[in-house]
Design a protein around this motif. Sequence first.
Motif, PDB file in Angstrom:
ATOM      1  N   HIS A 366      -4.819  -3.681   2.063  1.00 56.06           N
ATOM      2  CA  HIS A 366      -3.355  -3.722   2.115  1.00 56.06           C
ATOM      3  C   HIS A 366      -2.761  -3.222   0.795  1.00 56.06           C
ATOM      4  CE1 HIS A 366       0.440  -6.050   3.681  1.00 56.06           C
ATOM      5  NE2 HIS A 366       0.772  -4.914   3.085  1.00 56.06           N
ATOM      6  N   HIS A 368      -0.014  -0.309  -1.019  1.00 56.39           N
ATOM      7  CA  HIS A 368       1.094   0.642  -0.893  1.00 56.39           C
ATOM      8  C   HIS A 368       1.055   1.595  -2.087  1.00 56.39           C
ATOM      9  CE1 HIS A 368       3.112  -1.723   2.299  1.00 56.39           C
ATOM     10  NE2 HIS A 368       2.588  -2.754   1.660  1.00 56.39           N
ATOM     11  N   GLU A 437       0.935  -0.361   7.551  1.00 54.24           N
ATOM     12  CA  GLU A 437       1.499  -1.686   7.761  1.00 54.24           C
ATOM     13  C   GLU A 437       2.699  -1.476   8.666  1.00 54.24           C
ATOM     14  OE1 GLU A 437       3.223  -3.799   4.415  1.00 54.24           O
ATOM     15  OE2 GLU A 437       3.302  -5.678   5.548  1.00 54.24           O
TER      16      GLU A 437
END
Length: 597
Positions: A366, A368, A437
């Motif tokens: 996860h 970004h 996501e």
Amino acid sequence: MTPVDKSTVVKALHDMSAYLQIKGENAFKTRAYELAAERISSLTEDLAVLVAEKRLTTLPGIGEGLASKIEDLVTHGKMAALEELKAAYPPKILELMTVQDLGPKKAKALFEQLGVGSIDELEKACQDGRVQALKGFGKKTEEKLLAGIALARRTMAAGGRKRLGDVEDQAQAVLAWVKQAPGVIRAELGGSVRRMRETVADVDVIASAPDAAAVFKHFLTFPQIAQTIGSGESKTSVRLKETDLQVDFRVLPDEDFASALHHFTGSKAHHIKLRGLAQDKGLTISEWGVFRMGGKSETPAKKGKAKHEGAEEKLPIVEEKDLYALLGMQFVPPELREDWGEIEAALAQTLPRDLVTLGDIRGNVHAHTTWSDGRDSLEAMALAAKALGYTYLTITEHSQSANYAGGLKLDRMKAQWDEIDAVQEKVKGLTLLKGIESDILEDGSLDYPDAVLEQLDVVIGSIHQRYSQDEDATTKRVLRAFDNPHLHIWGHPSGRLLLKREAVPLRIEEILDKAAKKGITIEVNGCPERMDLSAENVRKALERGIKLVLSTDAHSVGELKTHLPYAVATARRGWARTGDVVNTKDVKGFRAAIQRG
Ligand SMILES: [Zn+2]
Ligand SMILES: [Zn+2]
């Protein structure tokens, strides 16, 4: 020693950003302060040295203007630009930004049009109906603000509890300071910080040394102490600058260290039950140690000083495990000491022996990058993950509906895949997984057609936009998302932001039942503002055989490292074993484990 340290600078930069937002400066400018705060906070080099050698501008994102403001603060103890802004506004105006649903634009309007400069004044204005009369506010916003004020007040009323992630660095700094004191043999943090609770009221530090006075003398020179609030022979309490954290510091003889550490680690509920058990064995447990009542002793004492009949005999507790051993129990790790069944399990020798640890995590999940709202490039993130020793990294940007976070439209997703391939070529020894996501939309659908989702290695589904749905609607929304065969992971399930935003209303048991049936993996998000799934719900998920992923939700290279301990701690508090966690496996095992059915 410089007069001003890192956390002061970080806070000043955040405050600058907040004031400039209220002033209405453009997002580019205010963001620059946030980025600078992030850079300084993750700095490994000594800030004072960087300043002295005029090297601040070598940090990415810190130009001449920012550098001179930081230098100003570090060398003169004041940032002139910040002082100017402070003088232009009411002293409590930044308080407004702690109210849920109140962003800088609204704060600016409230201040300029109604003169609102604090939470109290905002409440009054709402009650008088003055807020709903403002352009862009309305009755519904006014109601939301009143609810937000109530939440902010509850937070303050919660004994001034603070997020663990906001105080842990400072607590560790205190501990490091204490360890340097003359004669210190052992020192540890206790209390809810040691138990890794999401929020903490204060910090306990326990040390052993032959001469307590000398240790206290050193302790009181810790540069971040704002105020001494009490001192005695074995305890000194202070308040720290910036976080306003209270530290209770105790120094004892080394023979009492383990008992005291155990006592001041808590929790109260765990201790009450232990003391009951001890009594049944003719023992008493207190911060001073474990004692056997002479009269009730079944076996004659071999150790300790001889005592007359009926007197107490002090039993040696060198380490905490000795205390549990005396009670015929397994050692209970601090994170598990909540009276959530750990005492019964430790007595039955069934407490998990393979709780997940930070060292077990092989893949960083996860992340970004600058493709959505991350602060570092894909390549920088990949290199950092590799340097940290991870063998895979999942790139999961925001999805196309997430305009607020630069979500990927389809054409940009294709371009991003090309860049992932190119970076993968350069960075060997780390597998980059293509993911997303995806917002779970209002009706429970995901944010791309199936034909796109099926091409991705990892699909995390998260709720970001709340649409003011009630419990039933939100529950159905999540249940519906689980029907999508391409969803692998349910991200930051409750949507809570600790001390800031309540969890979305959900019928969690019903959702967990379906997750178990459908083979959905659930995330324990390590962002210290989230720590979501909560430890309580981790227990419930594991009881249903649900797999967990411990993720970073990293938006910068620093967070690849700093967020994970909070995910691990939360999972441990929920009794997660290494085998319950999909990213303890190698990349092949991980990919297999998140597949559905
Ligand atoms: Zn998210
Ligand atoms: Zn995220």
